[in-house]
Design a protein around this motif. Structure first.
Motif, PDB file in Angstrom:
ATOM      1  N   LEU A 459       0.823  -1.200   0.000  1.00  0.00           N
ATOM      2  CA  LEU A 459       0.000   0.000   0.000  1.00  0.00           C
ATOM      3  C   LEU A 459       0.862   1.257   0.000  1.00  0.00           C
ATOM      4  CD1 LEU A 459      -2.824   1.266   0.170  1.00  0.00           C
ATOM      5  CD2 LEU A 459      -2.674   1.067   2.663  1.00  0.00           C
ATOM      6  N   GLY A 460       1.958   1.229   0.752  1.00  0.00           N
ATOM      7  CA  GLY A 460       2.811   2.402   0.861  1.00  0.00           C
ATOM      8  C   GLY A 460       3.560   2.744  -0.404  1.00  0.00           C
ATOM      9  N   SER A 461       3.809   1.758  -1.257  1.00  0.00           N
ATOM     10  CA  SER A 461       4.573   2.022  -2.485  1.00  0.00           C
ATOM     11  C   SER A 461       3.691   2.402  -3.666  1.00  0.00           C
ATOM     12  CB  SER A 461       5.418   0.799  -2.854  1.00  0.00           C
ATOM     13  OG  SER A 461       4.592  -0.300  -3.208  1.00  0.00           O
ATOM     14  N   LEU A 462       2.376   2.334  -3.475  1.00  0.00           N
ATOM     15  CA  LEU A 462       1.457   2.686  -4.565  1.00  0.00           C
ATOM     16  C   LEU A 462       1.270   4.207  -4.613  1.00  0.00           C
ATOM     17  CD1 LEU A 462      -1.222  -0.152  -4.342  1.00  0.00           C
ATOM     18  CD2 LEU A 462       0.562   0.141  -6.072  1.00  0.00           C
ATOM     19  N   THR A 463       2.325   4.873  -4.995  1.00  0.00           N
ATOM     20  CA  THR A 463       2.283   6.322  -5.165  1.00  0.00           C
ATOM     21  C   THR A 463       1.536   6.657  -6.448  1.00  0.00           C
ATOM     22  OG1 THR A 463       4.337   6.335  -6.414  1.00  0.00           O
ATOM     23  CG2 THR A 463       4.521   6.519  -4.017  1.00  0.00           C
ATOM     24  N   PRO A 464       1.104   7.895  -6.608  1.00  0.00           N
ATOM     25  CA  PRO A 464       0.472   8.274  -7.879  1.00  0.00           C
ATOM     26  C   PRO A 464       1.355   7.977  -9.084  1.00  0.00           C
ATOM     27  CG  PRO A 464       0.016   9.923  -6.220  1.00  0.00           C
ATOM     28  CD  PRO A 464       0.976   8.958  -5.590  1.00  0.00           C
ATOM     29  N   ALA A 465       2.665   8.173  -8.946  1.00  0.00           N
ATOM     30  CA  ALA A 465       3.564   7.881 -10.067  1.00  0.00           C
ATOM     31  C   ALA A 465       3.579   6.389 -10.375  1.00  0.00           C
ATOM     32  CB  ALA A 465       4.976   8.369  -9.741  1.00  0.00           C
ATOM     33  N   ALA A 466       3.612   5.559  -9.330  1.00  0.00           N
ATOM     34  CA  ALA A 466       3.600   4.109  -9.531  1.00  0.00           C
ATOM     35  C   ALA A 466       2.295   3.660 -10.171  1.00  0.00           C
ATOM     36  CB  ALA A 466       3.809   3.397  -8.199  1.00  0.00           C
ATOM     37  N   LEU A 467       1.181   4.238  -9.745  1.00  0.00           N
ATOM     38  CA  LEU A 467      -0.114   3.891 -10.328  1.00  0.00           C
ATOM     39  C   LEU A 467      -0.170   4.272 -11.804  1.00  0.00           C
ATOM     40  CD1 LEU A 467      -2.403   5.027  -7.358  1.00  0.00           C
ATOM     41  CD2 LEU A 467      -1.974   2.672  -8.072  1.00  0.00           C
ATOM     42  N   ASP A 468       0.378   5.428 -12.132  1.00  0.00           N
ATOM     43  CA  ASP A 468       0.427   5.843 -13.540  1.00  0.00           C
ATOM     44  C   ASP A 468       1.233   4.851 -14.373  1.00  0.00           C
ATOM     45  OD1 ASP A 468      -1.091   8.072 -13.043  1.00  0.00           O
ATOM     46  OD2 ASP A 468       0.614   9.446 -12.890  1.00  0.00           O
ATOM     47  N   GLN A 469       2.370   4.416 -13.837  1.00  0.00           N
ATOM     48  CA  GLN A 469       3.244   3.498 -14.568  1.00  0.00           C
ATOM     49  C   GLN A 469       2.562   2.147 -14.759  1.00  0.00           C
ATOM     50  OE1 GLN A 469       7.056   2.976 -12.676  1.00  0.00           O
ATOM     51  NE2 GLN A 469       8.034   2.203 -14.542  1.00  0.00           N
ATOM     52  N   LEU A 470       1.922   1.640 -13.718  1.00  0.00           N
ATOM     53  CA  LEU A 470       1.241   0.351 -13.811  1.00  0.00           C
ATOM     54  C   LEU A 470       0.069   0.418 -14.781  1.00  0.00           C
ATOM     55  CD1 LEU A 470       1.212  -0.627 -10.025  1.00  0.00           C
ATOM     56  CD2 LEU A 470       2.472  -1.811 -11.826  1.00  0.00           C
ATOM     57  N   ARG A 471      -0.633   1.529 -14.783  1.00  0.00           N
ATOM     58  CA  ARG A 471      -1.788   1.679 -15.670  1.00  0.00           C
ATOM     59  C   ARG A 471      -1.373   1.579 -17.137  1.00  0.00           C
ATOM     60  NH1 ARG A 471      -2.821   6.567 -14.784  1.00  0.00           N
ATOM     61  NH2 ARG A 471      -3.907   6.280 -12.796  1.00  0.00           N
ATOM     62  N   ALA A 472      -0.183   2.066 -17.440  1.00  0.00           N
ATOM     63  CA  ALA A 472       0.272   2.119 -18.834  1.00  0.00           C
ATOM     64  C   ALA A 472       1.034   0.875 -19.270  1.00  0.00           C
ATOM     65  CB  ALA A 472       1.159   3.356 -19.028  1.00  0.00           C
ATOM     66  N   ASP A 473       1.351  -0.023 -18.342  1.00  0.00           N
ATOM     67  CA  ASP A 473       2.217  -1.167 -18.642  1.00  0.00           C
ATOM     68  C   ASP A 473       1.379  -2.418 -18.873  1.00  0.00           C
ATOM     69  OD1 ASP A 473       4.133  -3.106 -18.839  1.00  0.00           O
ATOM     70  OD2 ASP A 473       5.153  -2.628 -16.956  1.00  0.00           O
ATOM     71  N   SER A 474       1.318  -2.884 -20.102  1.00  0.00           N
ATOM     72  CA  SER A 474       0.506  -4.067 -20.433  1.00  0.00           C
ATOM     73  C   SER A 474       1.184  -5.373 -20.051  1.00  0.00           C
ATOM     74  CB  SER A 474       0.195  -4.076 -21.934  1.00  0.00           C
ATOM     75  OG  SER A 474       1.397  -4.179 -22.692  1.00  0.00           O
ATOM     76  N   THR A 475       2.423  -5.313 -19.543  1.00  0.00           N
ATOM     77  CA  THR A 475       3.142  -6.536 -19.143  1.00  0.00           C
ATOM     78  C   THR A 475       3.213  -6.705 -17.635  1.00  0.00           C
ATOM     79  OG1 THR A 475       5.362  -5.534 -18.971  1.00  0.00           O
ATOM     80  CG2 THR A 475       4.623  -6.231 -21.169  1.00  0.00           C
ATOM     81  N   ALA A 476       2.678  -5.773 -16.872  1.00  0.00           N
ATOM     82  CA  ALA A 476       2.884  -5.767 -15.412  1.00  0.00           C
ATOM     83  C   ALA A 476       1.880  -6.645 -14.688  1.00  0.00           C
ATOM     84  CB  ALA A 476       2.808  -4.345 -14.880  1.00  0.00           C
ATOM     85  N   VAL A 477       2.385  -7.390 -13.702  1.00  0.00           N
ATOM     86  CA  VAL A 477       1.570  -8.119 -12.732  1.00  0.00           C
ATOM     87  C   VAL A 477       2.097  -7.750 -11.353  1.00  0.00           C
ATOM     88  CG1 VAL A 477       0.960 -10.373 -11.795  1.00  0.00           C
ATOM     89  CG2 VAL A 477       1.003 -10.019 -14.274  1.00  0.00           C
ATOM     90  N   VAL A 478       1.231  -7.269 -10.490  1.00  0.00           N
ATOM     91  CA  VAL A 478       1.635  -6.835  -9.156  1.00  0.00           C
ATOM     92  C   VAL A 478       1.628  -8.018  -8.195  1.00  0.00           C
ATOM     93  CG1 VAL A 478       0.901  -5.468  -7.149  1.00  0.00           C
ATOM     94  CG2 VAL A 478       0.893  -4.452  -9.428  1.00  0.00           C
ATOM     95  N   ILE A 479       2.671  -8.111  -7.372  1.00  0.00           N
ATOM     96  CA  ILE A 479       2.683  -9.034  -6.231  1.00  0.00           C
ATOM     97  C   ILE A 479       2.496  -8.163  -4.998  1.00  0.00           C
ATOM     98  CG2 ILE A 479       3.994 -10.719  -4.903  1.00  0.00           C
ATOM     99  CD1 ILE A 479       5.477 -11.488  -7.434  1.00  0.00           C
ATOM    100  N   LEU A 480       1.299  -8.238  -4.423  1.00  0.00           N
ATOM    101  CA  LEU A 480       0.896  -7.332  -3.350  1.00  0.00           C
ATOM    102  C   LEU A 480       1.131  -7.986  -2.000  1.00  0.00           C
ATOM    103  CD1 LEU A 480      -0.333  -4.483  -3.312  1.00  0.00           C
ATOM    104  CD2 LEU A 480      -2.597  -5.549  -3.337  1.00  0.00           C
TER     105      LEU A 480
END
Length: 687
Positions: A459-480
């Protein structure tokens, strides 16, 4: 839509319910969450019931429930109570009533509490489809109210408490005709009875919404809390339980998925874990679930999303990027999902993750001293030296996480590997390896796998910048992941941040447990992961543990094998991935017409290779076609030595001799094309 069903989605707060006195052991209010179970001895066996009750109390039961299927059993409750009191045992007794109002009215004069099922107390279930007009429906409700009123008045006169206990599988034909087989139907079934109690100024009431389907069970309890508040009714205490959970590990996992999910949100005042085992085995499991919350509020870290922190910083005059402060993040305790209905979170498909794929299982072998062919049996992949190839059982993991030490041999077909980013670079960025990046690595690196990249986030690493990057990355899978003691709500909050930000990448739920007892790990993981899956959150699971370095390799492998099986068990209990046969077996009681434990074990031995088939095993007709709800097949006791076999809720064979009933059940499956012959796998190396 009012989505409020608990005091807080992010802070551990127990729902403050009305206190109900049950003998000398009050429930609700500020009292501890109570433990209860139910006897399995024939109620007419006075000494047998007394001895079993004493064992249950010794095991930790604070209330003991005893079935009273007719007036004679209700009357014998007095003899049981006398003998218990003579032996110095003052445990409150609860009479369990189905179908027989006259037995309930007698029992209410004897015991401290009666349990009635509104689906069959004065209503009926014959699986008839009945068309009601509003007038005819109201008339039927009034008839039932008048049949129920004498019990309410007796309970009020004698100071006897009552549980109005709705069961998903025994909703009446009338309720089904109007509300369907739904959580709302369960809630309305109880509220009809509850409204009459309040009209009579009788408030010593406990409520329950039990189901074998954990999704239905959790949704019904949440909806009940919301409806009580909406109608201005008293905040009655809640009894939690998953009906017909089964036995052994499966029963414990399924119970924890349902019960634990509600406890996480502060819901529940008493717990019964329904296992197809001796009743004294149930109380320690219930207590283990409950004890996790004794100091939860003190141990938990505050759950605040980064976007909320930025908003607070902005309001206090500190520097913050106004473009990052979205309206979606202004309320840290809001929910973007419907808590009363299951919808899987929408995700884009990345390789075989997310989209319409079943949730995947990742086996963490990163701490193994070394990895050999035979070691993969801990991930469900068995190597045959004779055939020189791997065979996968039904619990074969989809991915291995090997961390800094990639597996030094070619993996079996279909099994994929995740390695830390630095190891992926050192290994030459092999196509069959997929990198796992830290948030810092993900933010700056350019070299990635063209198809699939895993990113560790919390939760702490989900900054607005990180969210923007994940939104645009079609190869990303998050391990939460999280290290918060209030783990499930924090991970849930992280999911909410992703949803609010429009991030649709798949998410793997990662939980790591220190050195715990195996049963604690089962219950905690089932709660933490299962509670998220029930809300449609999660596209996979990886469970890890911290083992001391002096442990032998075999101990490591045994533990990893247990975690792999546990992962599949949680997915099955949450109804998100069926990988084995499911047994919906009742916990036995004085009504049971055969040895449930022995029979369940016998049926399991013959059928446990039937992936995804659901078999109901019910001791009597009360827990028969209704209680096994959505089972594919049913095995129901209808008399001494006589079994009825069901296809769904339709009886196919009546009064089958018990000695041939399992063979006939298998033949029924064969006729339906559901039967396959069991296949024995080759023994793996080292076994």
């Amino acid at each position: 839509m009012n989505k409020t069903y608990c005091p807080s989605l992010t802070e551990y707060k127990r729902r403050l319910s009305r206190e109900v006195k049950i003998g000398d052991v009050p429930m609700g209010g500020l009292n501890p969450i109570r433990v209860q179970s139910m006897t399995t001895v024939d109620t007419m066996d006075t000494l047998g019931s007394v001895e079993q009750t004493l064992r249950m109390v010794e095991a930790g039961c604070e209330y003991v429930r005893i079935t009273a299927p007719s007036v004679k059993e209700a009357q014998n409750l007095l003899e049981i109570k006398k003998e218990l009191r003579k032996r110095g045992c003052n445990v409150p007794l609860i009479a369990d009533i189905h179908f027989t109002p006259n037995a309930a009215e007698l029992a209410a004069r004897i015991v401290e509490k009666v349990r009635v099922n509104p689906g069959n107390y004065a209503d009926k279930k014959k699986f008839d489809i009945i068309e009601y007009t509003d007038a005819s429906y109201a008339a039927e409700v009034e008839r039932i109210r008048e049949r129920f009123r004498p019990l309410v008045q007796i309970c009020k006169q004698y100071g006897t408490a009552m549980r109005i206990g709705t069961n998903h599988g025994s909703l009446s034909d009338r309720i089904l005709s109007r509300y369907g087989d739904t959580p709302l139907g369960m809630v309305e079934s109880a509220l009809e009875f509850l409204r009459l109690c309040e009209e009579e100024n009788y408030y010593d009431v406990v409520l329950s919404m039990k189901a074998s389907n954990t999704q239905v069970m959790v949704q019904a309890y949440r909806l009940l809390v919301q409806k009580l508040d909406e109608e201005g009714l008293q905040p009655y205490p809640l009894h939690l339980g998953v009906t017909e959970a089964g036995e052994a590990e499966d029963g414990r996992i399924k119970s924890a998925v349902g019960i634990g999910t509600l406890l996480e949100d502060g819901i529940g005042d008493t717990v019964r874990v329904s296992l197809t085992e001796a009743p004294e085995a149930e109380a320690p499991v219930a207590k283990m679930l409950i004890d996790r919350y004794t100091n939860r509020a003190a141990e938990a870290k505050p759950i605040v999303a980064v976007s909320s922190q930025l908003l607070a910083a902005s309001s206090s005059g500190k520097e913050a990027n106004s473009q990052q402060l979205t309206a979606n993040s202004s309320d840290n305790d809001s929910s973007p999902i419907d808590p009363f209905q299951y919808f899987r979170r929408y995700t884009r498909e990345v390789l075989n993750l997310g989209g319409q794929n079943v949730p995947r299982v990742i086996a963490d072998v990163s701490r193994l001293p070394s990895v050999e062919y035979a070691d993969l049996r801990c991930a469900g992949h068995l190597y045959s030296a004779f055939l020189d190839k791997f065979q996968m059982n039904d619990l074969g993991a989809d991915y291995l996480y090997s961390g800094q030490r990639p597996v030094p041999f070619m993996l079996p077909n279909g099994l994929k590997e995740i390695v830390d980013y630095s190891a992926w670079l050192d290994a030459g960025q092999r196509a069959e390896h997929f990198p796992a990046l830290t948030p810092a690595e993900y933010a700056v690196t350019a070299a990635r796998h063209p198809q699939l990249n895993f990113v560790f986030q919390n939760l702490g690493s989900l900054t607005p910048a990180a969210l923007d990057q994940l939104r645009a990355d079609s190869t990303a899978v998050v391990i939460l992941h999280t290290d918060n003691a209030h783990a499930m709500p924090e991970i849930r909050r992280a999911f909410f941040e992703l949803i609010n930000a429009g991030v649709t990448c798949p998410v793997i739920i990662k939980r790591e447990y220190p050195e715990l007892q195996a049963e604690q790990t089962q219950l905690y993981a089932a709660t933490d992961v299962g509670g998220l899956l029930l809300d449609g959150l999660g596209d996979g699971v990886v469970l890890s543990t911290e083992l001391l370095s002096e442990r032998s390799k075999e101990e490591w492998l045994t533990t990893l094998d247990q975690l792999n099986q546990l992962s599949f068990g949680i997915l099955q209990a949450a109804r998100t991935r069926m990988s084995k046969t499911e047994y919906i077996s009742c916990p036995s009681c004085g009504r049971t017409l055969f040895d449930l434990q022995e029979t369940t074990a016998m049926i399991r031995k013959r059928t446990d290779h039937l992936k995804g088939v659901k078999i109901g095993i019910m001791g009597c007709i009360v827990n028969g076609p209704g209680e096994m709800a959505d089972a594919d097949y049913g095995y129901v006791g209808v008399g001494k030595g006589k079994i009825a076999l069901y296809r769904g809720q339709e009886v196919i064979k009546k009064s089958v001799p018990e000695a041939q009933a399992v063979d006939d059940l298998i033949e029924l499956m064969r006729e339906d094309g559901k039967w396959i012959e069991p296949v024995k796998l080759e023994e793996p190396v080292g076994v």
